[in-house]
Design a protein around this motif. Structure first.
Motif, PDB file in Angstrom:
ATOM      1  N   LYS A   3     -16.910   2.690   0.055  1.00  0.00           N
ATOM      2  CA  LYS A   3     -18.083   1.956  -0.391  1.00  0.00           C
ATOM      3  C   LYS A   3     -18.062   0.533   0.175  1.00  0.00           C
ATOM      4  CE  LYS A   3     -20.783   2.749  -3.296  1.00  0.00           C
ATOM      5  NZ  LYS A   3     -22.203   3.196  -3.189  1.00  0.00           N
ATOM      6  N   SER A   4     -19.252  -0.042   0.277  1.00  0.00           N
ATOM      7  CA  SER A   4     -19.368  -1.409   0.771  1.00  0.00           C
ATOM      8  C   SER A   4     -18.516  -2.351  -0.070  1.00  0.00           C
ATOM      9  CB  SER A   4     -20.835  -1.849   0.712  1.00  0.00           C
ATOM     10  OG  SER A   4     -20.972  -3.194   1.085  1.00  0.00           O
ATOM     11  N   GLY A   5     -17.739  -3.199   0.600  1.00  0.00           N
ATOM     12  CA  GLY A   5     -16.896  -4.169  -0.089  1.00  0.00           C
ATOM     13  C   GLY A   5     -15.544  -3.622  -0.500  1.00  0.00           C
ATOM     14  N   GLN A   6     -15.326  -2.322  -0.264  1.00  0.00           N
ATOM     15  CA  GLN A   6     -14.046  -1.728  -0.621  1.00  0.00           C
ATOM     16  C   GLN A   6     -13.235  -1.442   0.641  1.00  0.00           C
ATOM     17  OE1 GLN A   6     -14.654   1.614  -3.222  1.00  0.00           O
ATOM     18  NE2 GLN A   6     -15.819   0.435  -4.715  1.00  0.00           N
ATOM     19  N   GLY A   7     -12.131  -0.742   0.470  1.00  0.00           N
ATOM     20  CA  GLY A   7     -11.211  -0.525   1.579  1.00  0.00           C
ATOM     21  C   GLY A   7      -9.895  -1.201   1.258  1.00  0.00           C
TER      22      GLY A   7
END
Length: 203
Positions: A97-101
């Motif tokens: 998801k956007s902003g994750q990792g």
């Protein structure tokens, strides 16, 4: 008994036949037939099978014999193996998801350099490694990297001078660079902060 009649007698037009393999074959035959602009009748004429048989194959209500599969592949002008595409075991995938990792600590992290790995595939030595790099501090410490394989860099925002070996590239949003990872590479000068780029490395 004709060859076609014998072939069709070997099929299993039972209502409970629609297993995973039959569904995969049905989807692939339908896909290749429609992609080729063929009607069921035209494919039947090409393969020597009946239109009813084509319908049963595409609705996964029959289990095809090897001969029927070969005829279908020949009629569709694709390898037989193409009709089984997607039938093997599940393949690994990573969704981020956007902003994750996952954040990784590398040389320069303590100087406002963030490295966020966007996904990995387990057990694949040839898998690419996408990393979102964010540079927010114009520190004099710029890490240089060397690794086997290749790397692709795509600038998302900001402006920087990026070095690879003895060459320097002024990069801004929309620019990209494909390089040999064996050569020392990394940001040399941060011109417009914050800087964000996608780095994709492959062995």
């Amino acid at each position: 008994m004709t060859e076609e009649a014998g072939d069709q007698a070997a099929e299993q037009p039972a209502e409970d036949v629609a297993g995973r393999l039959e569904q995969v074959i049905a989807a692939q035959v339908r896909h290749y037939r429609t992609s080729a602009g063929l009607s069921s009748a035209e494919l039947a004429a090409r393969t020597g099978l009946s239109k009813a048989m084509i319908s049963r194959v595409e609705t996964a209500t029959t289990s095809c014999s090897l001969t029927t599969l070969q005829r279908l592949a020949d009629g569709l002008k694709v390898p037989v193996t193409a009709l089984f595409r997607g039938a093997d075991t599940d393949r690994d995938a990573t969704f981020t998801k956007s902003g994750q990792g996952s954040l990784t600590v590398r040389s320069g992290t303590q100087h406002g350099h963030e490295y966020r790995v966007l996904g990995t595939l387990k057990g694949r030595s040839d898998a690419i490694e996408p990393t979102l790099v964010t540079l927010t501090d114009a520190s004099d410490v710029f890490p240089l990297f060397q690794h086997p394989g290749t790397e692709f860099i795509y600038m998302l925002s900001g402006r920087m001078v990026y070095g690879h070996g003895s060459y320097e590239y002024v990069m801004e949003a929309g620019d990209s660079l494909l390089l040999d990872g064996e050569g020392p590479h990394g940001p040399l000068e941060l011109l417009d902060l914050p800087i964000q780029f996608l780095a994709v490395s492959a062995k």
